[in-house]
Scaffold this motif. Structure first.
Motif, PDB file in Angstrom:
ATOM      1  N   ASP A 157      51.469  32.665  64.920  1.00  0.00           N
ATOM      2  CA  ASP A 157      50.263  33.308  64.410  1.00  0.00           C
ATOM      3  C   ASP A 157      49.573  32.508  63.306  1.00  0.00           C
ATOM      4  O   ASP A 157      48.365  32.527  63.190  1.00  0.00           O
ATOM      5  N   TYR A 158      50.342  31.828  62.464  1.00  0.00           N
ATOM      6  CA  TYR A 158      49.776  31.225  61.259  1.00  0.00           C
ATOM      7  C   TYR A 158      49.632  29.705  61.372  1.00  0.00           C
ATOM      8  O   TYR A 158      49.349  29.047  60.390  1.00  0.00           O
ATOM      9  N   ASN A 159      49.851  29.152  62.525  1.00  0.00           N
ATOM     10  CA  ASN A 159      49.849  27.697  62.628  1.00  0.00           C
ATOM     11  C   ASN A 159      48.487  27.161  63.047  1.00  0.00           C
ATOM     12  O   ASN A 159      47.851  26.422  62.313  1.00  0.00           O
ATOM     13  N   ASN A 160      48.021  27.500  64.220  1.00  0.00           N
ATOM     14  CA  ASN A 160      46.746  27.016  64.733  1.00  0.00           C
ATOM     15  C   ASN A 160      45.843  28.215  64.992  1.00  0.00           C
ATOM     16  O   ASN A 160      46.079  28.996  65.913  1.00  0.00           O
ATOM     17  N   ARG A 161      44.802  28.336  64.194  1.00  0.00           N
ATOM     18  CA  ARG A 161      44.000  29.551  64.306  1.00  0.00           C
ATOM     19  C   ARG A 161      42.638  29.387  63.644  1.00  0.00           C
ATOM     20  O   ARG A 161      42.434  28.538  62.781  1.00  0.00           O
ATOM     21  N   PHE A 162      41.713  30.228  64.068  1.00  0.00           N
ATOM     22  CA  PHE A 162      40.515  30.552  63.312  1.00  0.00           C
ATOM     23  C   PHE A 162      40.797  31.903  62.668  1.00  0.00           C
ATOM     24  O   PHE A 162      41.294  32.819  63.318  1.00  0.00           O
ATOM     25  N   TYR A 163      40.452  32.005  61.419  1.00  0.00           N
ATOM     26  CA  TYR A 163      40.773  33.235  60.686  1.00  0.00           C
ATOM     27  C   TYR A 163      39.580  33.628  59.824  1.00  0.00           C
ATOM     28  O   TYR A 163      38.889  32.764  59.273  1.00  0.00           O
ATOM     29  N   MET A 164      39.337  34.924  59.707  1.00  0.00           N
ATOM     30  CA  MET A 164      38.280  35.394  58.814  1.00  0.00           C
ATOM     31  C   MET A 164      38.784  36.572  58.000  1.00  0.00           C
ATOM     32  O   MET A 164      39.452  37.471  58.519  1.00  0.00           O
ATOM     33  N   ASP A 165      38.466  36.532  56.710  1.00  0.00           N
ATOM     34  CA  ASP A 165      38.728  37.654  55.814  1.00  0.00           C
ATOM     35  C   ASP A 165      37.382  38.119  55.276  1.00  0.00           C
ATOM     36  O   ASP A 165      36.733  37.418  54.504  1.00  0.00           O
ATOM     37  N   LEU A 166      36.938  39.279  55.719  1.00  0.00           N
ATOM     38  CA  LEU A 166      35.658  39.844  55.301  1.00  0.00           C
ATOM     39  C   LEU A 166      35.932  41.023  54.384  1.00  0.00           C
ATOM     40  O   LEU A 166      36.601  41.987  54.774  1.00  0.00           O
ATOM     41  N   GLU A 167      35.416  40.957  53.164  1.00  0.00           N
ATOM     42  CA  GLU A 167      35.634  42.015  52.190  1.00  0.00           C
ATOM     43  C   GLU A 167      34.299  42.617  51.787  1.00  0.00           C
ATOM     44  O   GLU A 167      33.334  41.901  51.528  1.00  0.00           O
ATOM     45  N   GLY A 168      34.265  43.946  51.739  1.00  0.00           N
ATOM     46  CA  GLY A 168      33.047  44.657  51.384  1.00  0.00           C
ATOM     47  C   GLY A 168      33.275  45.630  50.249  1.00  0.00           C
ATOM     48  O   GLY A 168      34.379  46.143  50.067  1.00  0.00           O
ATOM     49  N   SER A 169      32.227  45.852  49.454  1.00  0.00           N
ATOM     50  CA  SER A 169      32.312  46.816  48.357  1.00  0.00           C
ATOM     51  C   SER A 169      31.107  47.740  48.406  1.00  0.00           C
ATOM     52  O   SER A 169      29.987  47.313  48.699  1.00  0.00           O
ATOM     53  N   LEU A 170      31.356  49.022  48.149  1.00  0.00           N
ATOM     54  CA  LEU A 170      30.310  50.038  48.145  1.00  0.00           C
ATOM     55  C   LEU A 170      30.378  50.761  46.801  1.00  0.00           C
ATOM     56  O   LEU A 170      31.336  51.493  46.534  1.00  0.00           O
ATOM     57  N   LYS A 171      29.365  50.537  45.982  1.00  0.00           N
ATOM     58  CA  LYS A 171      29.364  51.084  44.628  1.00  0.00           C
ATOM     59  C   LYS A 171      29.069  52.574  44.670  1.00  0.00           C
ATOM     60  O   LYS A 171      28.043  53.008  45.189  1.00  0.00           O
ATOM     61  N   VAL A 172      29.971  53.373  44.112  1.00  0.00           N
ATOM     62  CA  VAL A 172      29.810  54.817  44.068  1.00  0.00           C
ATOM     63  C   VAL A 172      29.036  55.218  42.816  1.00  0.00           C
ATOM     64  O   VAL A 172      28.079  55.990  42.867  1.00  0.00           O
ATOM     65  N   ASN A 173      29.468  54.719  41.678  1.00  0.00           N
ATOM     66  CA  ASN A 173      28.802  54.925  40.397  1.00  0.00           C
ATOM     67  C   ASN A 173      29.228  53.780  39.490  1.00  0.00           C
ATOM     68  O   ASN A 173      30.000  52.912  39.915  1.00  0.00           O
ATOM     69  N   PRO A 174      28.760  53.708  38.234  1.00  0.00           N
ATOM     70  CA  PRO A 174      29.117  52.551  37.403  1.00  0.00           C
ATOM     71  C   PRO A 174      30.607  52.351  37.194  1.00  0.00           C
ATOM     72  O   PRO A 174      31.027  51.248  36.810  1.00  0.00           O
ATOM     73  N   HIS A 175      31.436  53.361  37.468  1.00  0.00           N
ATOM     74  CA  HIS A 175      32.866  53.246  37.201  1.00  0.00           C
ATOM     75  C   HIS A 175      33.728  53.526  38.434  1.00  0.00           C
ATOM     76  O   HIS A 175      34.926  53.792  38.302  1.00  0.00           O
ATOM     77  N   GLU A 238      38.414  51.421  43.655  1.00  0.00           N
ATOM     78  CA  GLU A 238      38.644  50.895  42.311  1.00  0.00           C
ATOM     79  C   GLU A 238      37.953  51.795  41.298  1.00  0.00           C
ATOM     80  O   GLU A 238      36.747  52.055  41.411  1.00  0.00           O
ATOM     81  N   LEU A 239      38.707  52.260  40.314  1.00  0.00           N
ATOM     82  CA  LEU A 239      38.195  53.165  39.296  1.00  0.00           C
ATOM     83  C   LEU A 239      38.371  52.548  37.919  1.00  0.00           C
ATOM     84  O   LEU A 239      39.322  51.791  37.682  1.00  0.00           O
ATOM     85  N   GLN A 240      37.476  52.872  37.015  1.00  0.00           N
ATOM     86  CA  GLN A 240      37.613  52.515  35.608  1.00  0.00           C
ATOM     87  C   GLN A 240      37.735  53.817  34.827  1.00  0.00           C
ATOM     88  O   GLN A 240      36.738  54.485  34.556  1.00  0.00           O
ATOM     89  N   LEU A 241      38.961  54.165  34.469  1.00  0.00           N
ATOM     90  CA  LEU A 241      39.256  55.462  33.879  1.00  0.00           C
ATOM     91  C   LEU A 241      39.408  55.353  32.366  1.00  0.00           C
ATOM     92  O   LEU A 241      39.462  54.260  31.804  1.00  0.00           O
ATOM     93  N   GLY A 242      39.525  56.521  31.735  1.00  0.00           N
ATOM     94  CA  GLY A 242      39.730  56.573  30.296  1.00  0.00           C
ATOM     95  C   GLY A 242      38.431  56.610  29.521  1.00  0.00           C
ATOM     96  O   GLY A 242      37.356  56.304  30.053  1.00  0.00           O
ATOM     97  N   PRO A 243      38.499  56.981  28.241  1.00  0.00           N
ATOM     98  CA  PRO A 243      37.271  57.065  27.425  1.00  0.00           C
ATOM     99  C   PRO A 243      36.554  55.741  27.270  1.00  0.00           C
ATOM    100  O   PRO A 243      35.339  55.702  27.103  1.00  0.00           O
ATOM    101  N   LYS A 244      37.288  54.631  27.331  1.00  0.00           N
ATOM    102  CA  LYS A 244      36.668  53.311  27.227  1.00  0.00           C
ATOM    103  C   LYS A 244      36.507  52.652  28.602  1.00  0.00           C
ATOM    104  O   LYS A 244      36.091  51.496  28.683  1.00  0.00           O
ATOM    105  N   HIS A 245      36.870  53.353  29.647  1.00  0.00           N
ATOM    106  CA  HIS A 245      36.779  52.837  31.016  1.00  0.00           C
ATOM    107  C   HIS A 245      37.547  51.517  31.166  1.00  0.00           C
ATOM    108  O   HIS A 245      37.101  50.605  31.864  1.00  0.00           O
ATOM    109  N   ASP A 246      38.708  51.423  30.525  1.00  0.00           N
ATOM    110  CA  ASP A 246      39.502  50.193  30.584  1.00  0.00           C
ATOM    111  C   ASP A 246      40.881  50.414  31.208  1.00  0.00           C
ATOM    112  O   ASP A 246      41.779  49.592  31.035  1.00  0.00           O
ATOM    113  N   TRP A 247      41.038  51.544  31.940  1.00  0.00           N
ATOM    114  CA  TRP A 247      42.209  51.718  32.802  1.00  0.00           C
ATOM    115  C   TRP A 247      41.738  51.401  34.220  1.00  0.00           C
ATOM    116  O   TRP A 247      41.173  52.252  34.906  1.00  0.00           O
ATOM    117  N   TYR A 248      41.962  50.166  34.635  1.00  0.00           N
ATOM    118  CA  TYR A 248      41.467  49.685  35.929  1.00  0.00           C
ATOM    119  C   TYR A 248      42.461  50.093  37.014  1.00  0.00           C
ATOM    120  O   TYR A 248      43.587  49.581  37.075  1.00  0.00           O
TER     121      TYR A 248
END
Length: 508
Positions: A157-175, A238-248
């Motif tokens: 599987d990992y020797n001879n191949r074409f490979y693609m990793d497509l990553e997407g993000s959908l923003k719900v709100n600022p945090h 992915e969430l940014q929690l806490g009063p300072k939004h620094d619990w990732y």
């Protein structure tokens, strides 16, 4: 009334010209306004101040009749310059009064356009795509060694191949952001088929065990390659929690690693993880995670009903009843991890993982049924410029080492020189890495240089050497060579393996 030269310039511009679309730095940008033209100095001044613009084709077209909206636009821009003492205020006020209606209409149009642009930008920012496409080829005799353990060759599987990793993000709100990834393996230079055990009926309808081919097309089907089939393979929030939004915090299924070299874990997991900078911790972070690797496995046993054969009482006739499935589930774990700097040139990482649910199974036993937990530690040192040395260690609290030697520990050492930067064409890096991996100090890997997965090894020992560079913007080329690996394919049957692999990553 005496007017200063700035107001004269405005009136000259209204007299000779029309305005267009594109900002001009000076009258030199207008190919149809010679320097000896009576209005050149005035137009030059207005263009530099941003009051007038050209037509977008390097012309001013001073003979064209202007609309009242165009005149209003010039007056409005001139009035915006009042803080810099632009023009005579009395004249500008009269012009503003004359074109007040047009200026108000223009303002409403601009406000509406600004609102539309803002909404469009917000919508565009809510959804983003990035990832990489890989072209990879190489040689790996470990694909043949695997036959000694399982009675069949793996498909590479990992020797001879074409490979693609497509990553997407959908923003719900600022945090909060929802993310997903899609991975696809398309294999080439591979055998047209591999043989798998299967069942077929003879002309009398009696089932027999046979060997049947599985083609490359089938190996790319979702039920054959669930993690790299082109369907959504990971989804998390992915969430940014806490009063300072620094619990990732991450919740869901995603790729995760523990330690500087991902020695304990480097693969797909399900669960929740939170990361937080320690207050007054001098750059140290803490992570708490509750998770399980998604790499479960299972075996099955058909159960048959038997009745005496009326034609031959010494024999039985068997009919299928059901299948007993033995599911060996990866354990449920709780991890506490700390990392940060020790001085200017040293970084450290230390953590503990406790197996919470190692008996979580159905009619079978778990992977690590005698294992209680793991400790992991990493130390990274930069002794001189451009050189980084990293050592990593994992110890499993298990009884398995009594039977299988040093299966209770992993350790690795890596030396790196320089490194690549996708934005710097010509940047490069060299590395050398030594690993000594046991069978039970590993909670899950998907493609750690293929030392785990296509060969399903129980232990790996040896050196890897690599080179990587950036031949073009956002393109990385890497080559890996492992000339002499010792792998324990079965518990007491080590084999030798060598790998030569090269690949190009096109990041987007």
């Amino acid at each position: 009334m005496r007017m200063n030269k700035k107001v004269v310039a405005i009136l000259a511009g209204l007299t000779v010209g029309a305005m267009g679309q594109v900002y001009a730095a000076s009258a030199d940008s207008f190919s149809d306004v010679p320097k000896d033209h009576w209005s050149y100095e005035a137009l030059d001044y207005l263009a530099k101040e941003g009051v007038i613009e050209g037509m977008g084709d390097n012309t001013f077209q001073g003979g064209r009749t202007m609309t009242r909206y165009e005149v209003a636009s010039i007056v409005a821009k001139a009035m915006q310059k009042k803080d810099t003492n632009f023009g005579d205020k009395a004249v500008l006020d009269k012009l503003a009064a004359e074109y007040a209606g047009e200026m108000d209409t223009l303002k409403r149009r601009v406000d509406a356009h600004d609102k539309d642009i803002k909404e469009l930008k917000e919508k565009a920012d809510r959804f983003q795509l990035h990832g990489l496409a890989r072209v990879q080829m190489g040689s790996d005799n470990g694909l043949k060694n695997d036959a000694r353990a399982w009675g069949q060759e793996k498909n590479g599987d990992y020797n001879n191949r074409f490979y693609m990793d497509l990553e997407g993000s959908l923003k719900v709100n600022p945090h909060a952001t929802a993310r997903f990834s899609i991975e696809k393996n398309a294999r080439y230079r591979d055998r047209e088929y591999v043989m798998k055990d299967s069942v077929a009926n003879d002309p009398n309808g009696v089932a027999h065990k046979i060997s049947a081919p599985v083609t490359g097309e089938l190996r790319d089907m979702p039920d054959m390659d669930t993690n790299h089939s082109g369907l959504v393979s990971n989804i998390w929030v992915e969430l940014q929690l806490g009063p300072k939004h620094d619990w990732y915090t991450n919740i869901g299924r995603k790729w995760n690693g523990i330690g500087m070299q991902n020695l304990l874990l480097g693969g797909q997991v399900d669960g929740i993880a939170t990361y937080h900078p320690i207050e007054k911790g001098h750059g140290w972070w803490v992570s708490a995670q509750y998770w399980k690797s998604s790499s479960d496995c299972s075996s099955f046993t058909p159960v048959w009903n038997s009745t005496p054969d009326p034609n031959d009482p010494s024999k039985n006739i068997y009919t299928y009843d059901h299948t007993d499935v033995q599911v060996r589930r990866a354990p449920v774990n709780a991890t506490l991890d700390f990392w940060g700097p020790i001085g200017k040139y040293v970084n450290a990482n230390v953590g503990y993982t406790h197996i919470v649910g190692h008996k979580y199974q159905e009619n079978g036993s778990g992977y690590w049924y005698d294992t209680k937990g793991f400790v992991n530690a990493d130390l990274s040192v930069k002794p001189i410029k451009d050189v980084t040395l990293t050592g990593s260690y994992v110890h499993a609290f298990t009884k398995q080492d009594e039977t299988y030697g040093h299966g209770d520990r992993d350790w690795a050492f890596k030396a790196e020189y320089r490194g690549t930067d996708l934005n710097r064409v010509g940047s490069y890096g060299l590395y050398a890495k030594y690993v000594n991996l046991g069978a039970f100090a590993d909670l899950g890997h998907d493609d750690e240089w293929s030392t785990r997965e296509p060969t399903f090894t129980n232990g790996v020992r040896g050196w890897y050497f690599g080179f990587k560079c950036v031949p073009a913007h956002n393109v990385e080329w890497e080559t890996l060579w492992a000339p002499h690996l010792s792998e324990q394919i079965t518990w007491n049957n080590p084999v030798k393996r060598h790998i030569l692999r090269t690949w190009l990553d096109f990041h987007f």
